[in-house]
Scaffold this motif. Sequence first.
Motif, PDB file in Angstrom:
ATOM      1  N   THR B  72      39.849  40.061  38.752  1.00 22.97           N
ATOM      2  CA  THR B  72      41.239  39.604  38.854  1.00 22.97           C
ATOM      3  C   THR B  72      42.090  40.117  37.700  1.00 22.97           C
ATOM      4  O   THR B  72      43.170  40.674  37.910  1.00 22.97           O
ATOM      5  N   HIS B  73      41.589  39.909  36.467  1.00 26.49           N
ATOM      6  CA  HIS B  73      42.444  40.271  35.336  1.00 26.49           C
ATOM      7  C   HIS B  73      42.662  41.780  35.250  1.00 26.49           C
ATOM      8  O   HIS B  73      43.696  42.231  34.785  1.00 26.49           O
ATOM      9  N   THR B  76      45.453  42.466  37.661  1.00 27.29           N
ATOM     10  CA  THR B  76      46.741  42.074  37.081  1.00 27.29           C
ATOM     11  C   THR B  76      47.241  43.174  36.144  1.00 27.29           C
ATOM     12  O   THR B  76      48.420  43.519  36.139  1.00 27.29           O
ATOM     13  N   ARG B  77      46.312  43.697  35.383  1.00 26.99           N
ATOM     14  CA  ARG B  77      46.661  44.746  34.427  1.00 26.99           C
ATOM     15  C   ARG B  77      47.242  45.978  35.121  1.00 26.99           C
ATOM     16  O   ARG B  77      48.117  46.655  34.580  1.00 26.99           O
ATOM     17  N   LEU B 100      55.337  33.315  28.343  1.00 29.31           N
ATOM     18  CA  LEU B 100      54.771  34.249  27.361  1.00 29.31           C
ATOM     19  C   LEU B 100      53.359  34.659  27.770  1.00 29.31           C
ATOM     20  O   LEU B 100      52.979  35.824  27.667  1.00 29.31           O
ATOM     21  N   ALA B 101      52.592  33.671  28.245  1.00 25.51           N
ATOM     22  CA  ALA B 101      51.230  33.968  28.686  1.00 25.51           C
ATOM     23  C   ALA B 101      51.252  34.989  29.822  1.00 25.51           C
ATOM     24  O   ALA B 101      50.338  35.804  29.952  1.00 25.51           O
ATOM     25  N   GLY B 102      52.325  34.950  30.624  1.00 30.64           N
ATOM     26  CA  GLY B 102      52.458  35.908  31.714  1.00 30.64           C
ATOM     27  C   GLY B 102      52.544  37.343  31.230  1.00 30.64           C
ATOM     28  O   GLY B 102      52.301  38.281  31.982  1.00 30.64           O
ATOM     29  N   HIS B 104      50.638  38.609  29.050  1.00 27.18           N
ATOM     30  CA  HIS B 104      49.356  38.981  28.449  1.00 27.18           C
ATOM     31  C   HIS B 104      48.939  40.412  28.765  1.00 27.18           C
ATOM     32  O   HIS B 104      48.486  41.140  27.894  1.00 27.18           O
ATOM     33  N   SER B 105      49.121  40.819  30.022  1.00 28.20           N
ATOM     34  CA  SER B 105      48.556  42.111  30.414  1.00 28.20           C
ATOM     35  C   SER B 105      49.374  43.294  29.924  1.00 28.20           C
ATOM     36  O   SER B 105      48.907  44.428  29.989  1.00 28.20           O
ATOM     37  N   THR B 107      50.998  43.146  26.776  1.00 32.22           N
ATOM     38  CA  THR B 107      51.076  43.107  25.316  1.00 32.22           C
ATOM     39  C   THR B 107      49.736  43.543  24.755  1.00 32.22           C
ATOM     40  O   THR B 107      48.733  43.584  25.470  1.00 32.22           O
ATOM     41  N   LYS B 108      49.710  43.842  23.456  1.00 38.72           N
ATOM     42  CA  LYS B 108      48.507  44.482  22.924  1.00 38.72           C
ATOM     43  C   LYS B 108      47.897  43.769  21.722  1.00 38.72           C
ATOM     44  O   LYS B 108      46.782  44.047  21.358  1.00 38.72           O
ATOM     45  N   ARG B 164      56.484  33.313  35.600  1.00 40.84           N
ATOM     46  CA  ARG B 164      55.285  33.775  34.919  1.00 40.84           C
ATOM     47  C   ARG B 164      54.714  35.024  35.586  1.00 40.84           C
ATOM     48  O   ARG B 164      54.148  35.890  34.931  1.00 40.84           O
TER      49      ARG B 164
END
Lengths: 333, 253, 290, 375
Positions: B72-73, B76-77, B100-102, B104-105, B107-108, B164
């Motif tokens: 899944t992740h 998303t990426r 902000l958590a949204g 995640h994919s 940001t580094k 998100r």
Amino acid sequence: MTLFNKVYKATRIWILLAVALTLPYWVPNNYYLQIFCLGMIFAILTLSLNILSGMTGLFSVGFIAFFGIGAYTSAILTTKLGFPVPLAMFLAGVLSSILSLTLSLPTMRLKGMYFAVATLAFGEIMYQLFLNWTAVTEGTKGIKGIPALELFGTSFRSYSKFYYVILVILILIIMLARNLISSRTGRAMLSIRENDIAAEAVGVNVPQYKMISFLISTFFAGIAGALYAHMVRYVSPESFVNAESAAVLAMMVVGGIGSIPGAIVGGIGLTVLPEFMRFLGNIRMVLYGASIVLIVIFAPRGLGGLIERIDNILSGKQSLGVQKKQQHIEGEE
Amino acid sequence: MAILETHGIGIHFDGLRAVDNVSFTAEEGQITSIIGPNGAGKTTLFNLIAGFYTPTEGTVDFEGKDITKLKTHERTRLGLARTFQNINLFRELSVMDNVLAGLHSVTKCDPISSMLNLPNKIMEEKESKKKVMETLEFLNLSEYVNEKAGSLSYGLQKNLEIARAIVFRPKVVLLDEPASGLNTNDLHELSQRIVTIRDSGITVVLIEHKMDVVMSISDKIIVLNFGEKIADGTPDEVANDPAVIEAYLGKDE
Amino acid sequence: MDFFIQQIIQGIAMGSLYGLIAIGYVLIYNAWGVLNFAQGDMVMIGAFAILVTHIFWGLPIIPAFVVAIIICAIVGYFVELTSFRPLINSSNTRRLIATIGVGIFLRNLVRVIFGADPYPFPSIFGNTPVKIGELTIIPQNIWNTVIGFVLVFLLTVFLNNTRLGKSMRATAQDREAARLMGINVKQSMSLTFIIASVLGGFAGMLISPVYFVIPTLGTSLGNKGFSSALLGGITSNPGSMIGGITLGILEATSTNFSTSIQASVAYIVLFIVLIFLPNGLLGKKESRKV
Amino acid sequence: MKKSLLIAILAVLILAFAVSAEGEPLLIGVYGPLSGDAAMVGQTMVEGIELARKQINEAGGIDGRMIELVIEDDEQSPKVAVSAANKLVHDHKVIGVIGTVNSSCTLASMEVTWDAEVPHITAISSGAAITNVGNPWIARVQASDLLQAGAITRYAVEDLGAKKIGIMYQSDDYGAGAMEVIVQVLKDEYGMEPVANEPFEANALDMTPQLLAVQKSGAEVLIMWNMYQQGALIAKQAREMGLTIPLLGGGGLTNKKLYELAGDAAVGIVNSQTFFADKTKATPSAAAFIDAFEKEYGRMPDSNNAMAYDSMMIMAEGLKAAAPDFKNTDIMAGILAVKDLPLATGTITIAPNGDANRDILIIRLIEGGKYELVK
């Protein structure tokens, strides 16, 4: 916001710091100082556990094992291999972190209770290792003659000096933990605690971040263990029995799961308070058990929640009476 | 160009076929809706596309590449976002932190810089917050930025899920019943918003029961019944398809 | 060979007690979704209950058992009412910590009342060993094993064939659905808890004649109990008996491989089971809900 | 009104302080497990020390000054023991410390007295390490594992003529420490190796796996090192499975509970001891102690009572030598100078490392739960 609120807000951190820095001068004697030192070491440990359990929602029942690994590593490196103390303390954190992989790698898939039970098993196995791997740990004899910290030609053997070492490390770890909460990494951990399905959906590699959480929290726990080893200067398996894991859990609960000030208050409080309750003998433990249950039921946010509330009132964010909804890093599953 | 495709995808639980041999395509820059009676397997299809379930058969292609084996992740990426029918927010976190958590994919910032507050973290946080505020404004959520997600009303929570999901500008967003629980005024606003999302370059795949929403904004509709695809086409084609009419007969929306 | 068989016999005797303790964990886990860390201390409560009724009050053995069971039920109900019910909607973390707190409370309360020293308890079924060839068998152990299996059988019959049992099972499977079916969920959850407490206590009553009665009786037995429960598969009642006996045999035979490993056997087994066999020997797979 | 009352109280307090300052008592700190599983042992220790203090004070104290005790609980935890020692030394400012029971607790907390240079006597800890790390501030009344386990091992080989020796021990500081000594003595003195060497958890109930291993090994004697609770289980279970070889052990076995719990299975157990509560066979000093203890507490003393009593008496020797200044170095020198002092647990000489050297007794449990002196 009144003037008082403003003054309070501007000065609270400095007042706290001033109190912390001058503590050795106004506590009556070394005994109180030693209790405080021990309390602060346990505050660091509680804070570490909080990163794992409070932030990431991974509930550990055998956390004292990493404290023990840290204590033993630093003890062995300094007594048997002649490492300088600061390096040994750092390596204690590193090894504790590395060994956490033996627990976290195979258990990352496990959830909730299953994970908790795995940590308990790990704690018991580590205790048996401390006890039976005589060649390295000296078994039940324990490791004696652990040197005190020496830095720039000064010995930190006395409590009044070692206190500042612990204080600096505690403040550093508080700062790191605070930065962590408001960062990409911290939010990924919080999102796992809150809802692991949604965490995956926003692109968080859940097992990977659980592991990162483990690495960070056990690193700090290892450092705490090393501090303990160089303060008491003797380690033996009896200090890392499972009942101690329960004690750290209690510190976290009393402080408030997920709260940084709570971890500090819980760690120091539950080390200092029993000293004054000891006259109660066995009844003390009965009350201890009962208060854990009562706090979980009636004060789920623990003392940390209370402190945050008072802080909000004093700084004018919240009026007395109604409790405004506020961000809090603790959650319900 | 087809950005998202499934080829004969299917899954069964304990012998029960939840989704069976479904093939469909979502064209880039379009709104593709999936409709069907309750229990037709729509959400299960989403879970297969998003990677929450592993299909027993068939494949999922994203931008022409087979992503069936990706987690899944990882999907998303690649730019595949989703919302949930039953709302999966981070309830105890603020609206700001949820969105902000949204990010995640995209940001580094690594754990070390995170803890040490290195300049790259501070820069990234600043930029992230800007993006979040833009998204919140777009979805009329700015005033709740410091509220706890769990304390918002149902409709706002639905909105927050969308925020998100789209904050990181995914290529495709899967929206699972965004209109449920909304009143008529809000419905219109929602339709507008979905269109705006599409027009901003995000391909939308939509599960929805509210037919007026589906009919008014979809470029293409896929109809599922008992886990199988029974029709697809433009809204008009689907509305006149005898198989669709039969599936919906007696089953009140 | 005789030596090995003797080890197996001993393993079964100890393992059936583990199994009996494990069932309490299983029942509560399925109904309440929490591993009750105080379950080991219910074993201890049972041992002290029979000590009080049979030795201190001088009741004959059967009435002593009955009264002791009632005491266990009351203690169980008290624990449920004070520490489980108020937290029914709390996070797992909180509930787990509460069970740890309850365990500390019970253990130390008993220590305050009865002291830390062990009390002897006379054998009920005789401790004179029976010799079969080279093998020695202790009657009490046989009885314990038999009683363990009978209790599991009765429990299974009760859960499968009575209305009350069925509603308990329905509640354990899906609380919400059970409520919709008109089952008194609160009552069945309480009942499950009480039965689990009584079974735990019963294990304590069977253990006390073999060993002795001491406030810390439950600490290591409790750990062995939930290791067995997980080994057998936490969703399965017969599984816990199998898990218990497997663990008992593994412990008894572990001395053949290494002398210092015996204390860790339960935990190593637990660790391996969790990693490679998360549903245990007989447990059902828990499906994922999105 | 209120103010004057306050002043009055203050005045009384000051006066009281001034009076007490004249014959200021000598503060001796005592710490041990007073709560938890080992609370009984801690309690017996305090009883013995209390009796000695009473006798010393009744005899006029030391240099006219009374001895006063400050008692702390260590909860059987090394961490708490360190705090307790700190409290005694830094908060109560005691001039001497007696304690504690668990060897790991003594080892952890003796760093405190060592640092503060306060004379420290441990009454009950037997861990060999306590007196071999070069701590000049510690002395011990208990016979160390080296002496006790050594004596029992020699008894097994020389008196019982055993060629095959099996060992079982509780895997904690008490059991494992002695096990190492037994193995060492067998190797160094007789060139033997134990045929079985089986540890068990400190709170284990089922000893049969270990006993089966011992039985299989063909051991002629089983030396077990554990407390009486486990001793009872081992005796009971060994007899039940038909293992009839002699059972030997350490001082931790001596307890009336051993017979209560194991019944006749415990008869014949032989263990090492420092004290034997039998007036007919006791030295005059031991008999005097038994009499006094019986009068005070209405029962026979056990070995922990006796060792604790002796600890206080040896501390008093140190104090006497240091009067009237009571300098720490003088007290310690006085303690280390104790030679051929007749006390409850024998005629004691303190060796330079702090250990109390004396003959180790070997006793046997006989019918009815009584003990007889073997040698």
